[in-house]
Structures are given as structure tokens and as C-alpha cells.
Design a protein around this motif. Structure first.
Motif, PDB file in Angstrom:
ATOM      1  N   VAL A  69     -71.203  51.747 -77.448  1.00 40.62           N
ATOM      2  CA  VAL A  69     -70.961  51.959 -76.021  1.00 40.62           C
ATOM      3  C   VAL A  69     -70.567  50.641 -75.377  1.00 40.62           C
ATOM      4  CG1 VAL A  69     -72.488  53.964 -75.814  1.00 40.62           C
ATOM      5  CG2 VAL A  69     -73.418  51.674 -75.409  1.00 40.62           C
ATOM      6  N   HIS A  70     -69.725  50.764 -74.360  1.00 34.94           N
ATOM      7  CA  HIS A  70     -69.263  49.591 -73.607  1.00 34.94           C
ATOM      8  C   HIS A  70     -70.266  49.295 -72.493  1.00 34.94           C
ATOM      9  CE1 HIS A  70     -66.275  47.780 -70.559  1.00 34.94           C
ATOM     10  NE2 HIS A  70     -66.671  46.839 -71.391  1.00 34.94           N
ATOM     11  N   PHE A  71     -70.855  48.110 -72.519  1.00 33.72           N
ATOM     12  CA  PHE A  71     -71.846  47.733 -71.505  1.00 33.72           C
ATOM     13  C   PHE A  71     -71.151  47.319 -70.214  1.00 33.72           C
ATOM     14  CE2 PHE A  71     -74.462  44.706 -69.188  1.00 33.72           C
ATOM     15  CZ  PHE A  71     -75.658  45.410 -69.082  1.00 33.72           C
ATOM     16  N   VAL A  72     -71.564  47.967 -69.115  1.00 37.71           N
ATOM     17  CA  VAL A  72     -71.078  47.610 -67.779  1.00 37.71           C
ATOM     18  C   VAL A  72     -72.235  47.058 -66.955  1.00 37.71           C
ATOM     19  CG1 VAL A  72     -69.969  48.473 -65.678  1.00 37.71           C
ATOM     20  CG2 VAL A  72     -69.311  49.412 -67.913  1.00 37.71           C
ATOM     21  N   ASP A  73     -73.336  47.809 -66.945  1.00 43.33           N
ATOM     22  CA  ASP A  73     -74.559  47.380 -66.276  1.00 43.33           C
ATOM     23  C   ASP A  73     -75.710  48.237 -66.808  1.00 43.33           C
ATOM     24  OD1 ASP A  73     -74.514  49.893 -64.868  1.00 43.33           O
ATOM     25  OD2 ASP A  73     -73.232  48.988 -63.331  1.00 43.33           O
ATOM     26  N   ALA A  74     -76.920  47.886 -66.396  1.00 42.95           N
ATOM     27  CA  ALA A  74     -78.103  48.564 -66.949  1.00 42.95           C
ATOM     28  C   ALA A  74     -78.119  50.047 -66.610  1.00 42.95           C
ATOM     29  CB  ALA A  74     -79.370  47.888 -66.442  1.00 42.95           C
TER      30      ALA A  74
END
Length: 204
Positions: free
Chosen positions: A185-190
Motif C-alpha cells: 500500500v502507498h502511505f499517505v498518512d496514518a
């Protein structure tokens, strides 16, 4: 349907801790246009990536100082003031990682990081010692998104690729993990990460 997730692998920079080389250089090179030029032409992203691949800082500095002798002090400032570039953790994602570990989940880390600065980061951010282990690019002379680094991490830590979830802020690195047979998964924010974990059936 995706395989059940047995292993969770976190990237570090911009996922668990903030990284911004501009922070010390706003003081070292106050003029924004000159600073922009410096990062585009002297201490470039590509130059720094070679330290992540295992090149020694002294060699990296000497290379640039030969090309830009008048910038020697500014070039050496990159390593000297590196600790200022990692000013804080991302509390939300750190809390998710720690919760997964506390539940008994198998958590490791895979990072593009120079060997010495990673050890420095572990001292600054002790939670980086909590996962079962870590693959540091600078230790093994491989960097993401080379499929070989994911394959080595899986071998070294006994991971089943299809049952492994990778979390990274770089889309290229996410695609590298998928090419190695991992889920990613692509991390954007928590908050987005929580939604991604919910969708995958991973309780945190």
C-alpha cells in the motif's frame, strides 16, 4: 482474493519519521533560489541515494568537493547536520506499528538509508528497535525499488511474499514490492493507512 497477511513490512523515512534536507539548509543557504540550485546541482537526490546504496560519506563528499571546491563547507554540512533533517516521528503511524507488534504481529522494516545514519536514527527514535528486524539498503548495497532487495528481505526474515504487506510513501517502491510478489500500500498518512489495513482485514 488477496492472501491472508502474516507479515507487515514498514518503510521508515516519511512513513515513521519525517525527513527534509531543507531544514538545516534554510540556515546554511538562506537564499531560496540558491538553495534550490544547490539541491538540484550539488547535493542532489541522486548523490544522496548512493549513500543509501552503501557509498561512504567521505567518498561522497570528496567527489563533490572536487567538482565544487567553493562549496566544500556546504557539502560537508549535509552529513554534519543530518540529524536536523529528521526532526520528528509520525506519531499516528508509529502508534499503528507499535500496536501491531503488541498484538504479536510479525513486523519488520525495509529502508533506503545510509548505514551510519540509520544507526543514528535508531538512537534518536528508539521505536525503530522494536520490530523483529530491518533491512538497511546501505548495509547490503541494494536499494528499493530493485526487486532483489525485497527478495533478500523475504529470504532473510523467512517471509512468504504473497502473505507480506509492504507500506511505503514512494509509489515506485510500492510497485517494486508488488513485482516481488508482495502486497503493498502507498502511505499517505496514518488515517489512510488505517483504511488500507481495514480493507485488508488487518486489525491494529
Amino acid at each position: 482474493m488477496a492472501a491472508k497477511i502474516d507479515h507487515i513490512v514498514f518503510d521508515i523515512g516519511k512513513v515513521l519519521i519525517h525527513y527534509d534536507p531543507n531544514i538545516p539548509y534554510e540556515r546554511i543557504i538562506p537564499d531560496p533560489e540558491e538553495r534550490k540550485w544547490f539541491f538540484l546541482n550539488v547535493c542532489t537526490h541522486e548523490w544522496n541515494l548512493e549513500q543509501d546504496r552503501g557509498r561512504a560519506w567521505a567518498e561522497a563528499e570528496d567527489l563533490l568537493i572536487k567538482q565544487h571546491p567553493e562549496r566544500a563547507e556546504q557539502i560537508r554540512a549535509f552529513r554534519k547536520h543530518w540529524h536536523e533533517m529528521v526532526p520528528h516521528a509520525y506519531d499516528g503511524s508509529v502508534a499503528i506499528m507499535e500496536s501491531l507488534i503488541d498484538q504479536g504481529r510479525d513486523v519488520t522494516m525495509l529502508t533506503n538509508f545510509a548505514s551510519d545514519t540509520f544507526r543514528h536514527a535508531q538512537e534518536l527514535f528508539p521505536f525503530l528497535k522494536k520490530p523483529r528486524g530491518v533491512t538497511v539498503s546501505g548495509d547490503i548495497f541494494l536499494i528499493k525499488p530493485d526487486v532483489a532487495i525485497y527478495e533478500k528481505h523475504a529470504r532473510d526474515f523467512g517471509l512468504t511474499p504473497a502473505a507480506t504487506l509492504f507500506i511505503d510513501d514512494s509509489l515506485a517502491n510500492v510497485e517494486g514490492a508488488r513485482a516481488a510478489g508482495w502486497q503493498a500500500v502507498h502511505f499517505v498518512d496514518a488515517e489512510t493507512l488505517k483504511k488500507d489495513l481495514d480493507a485488508l482485514g488487518v486489525a491494529y
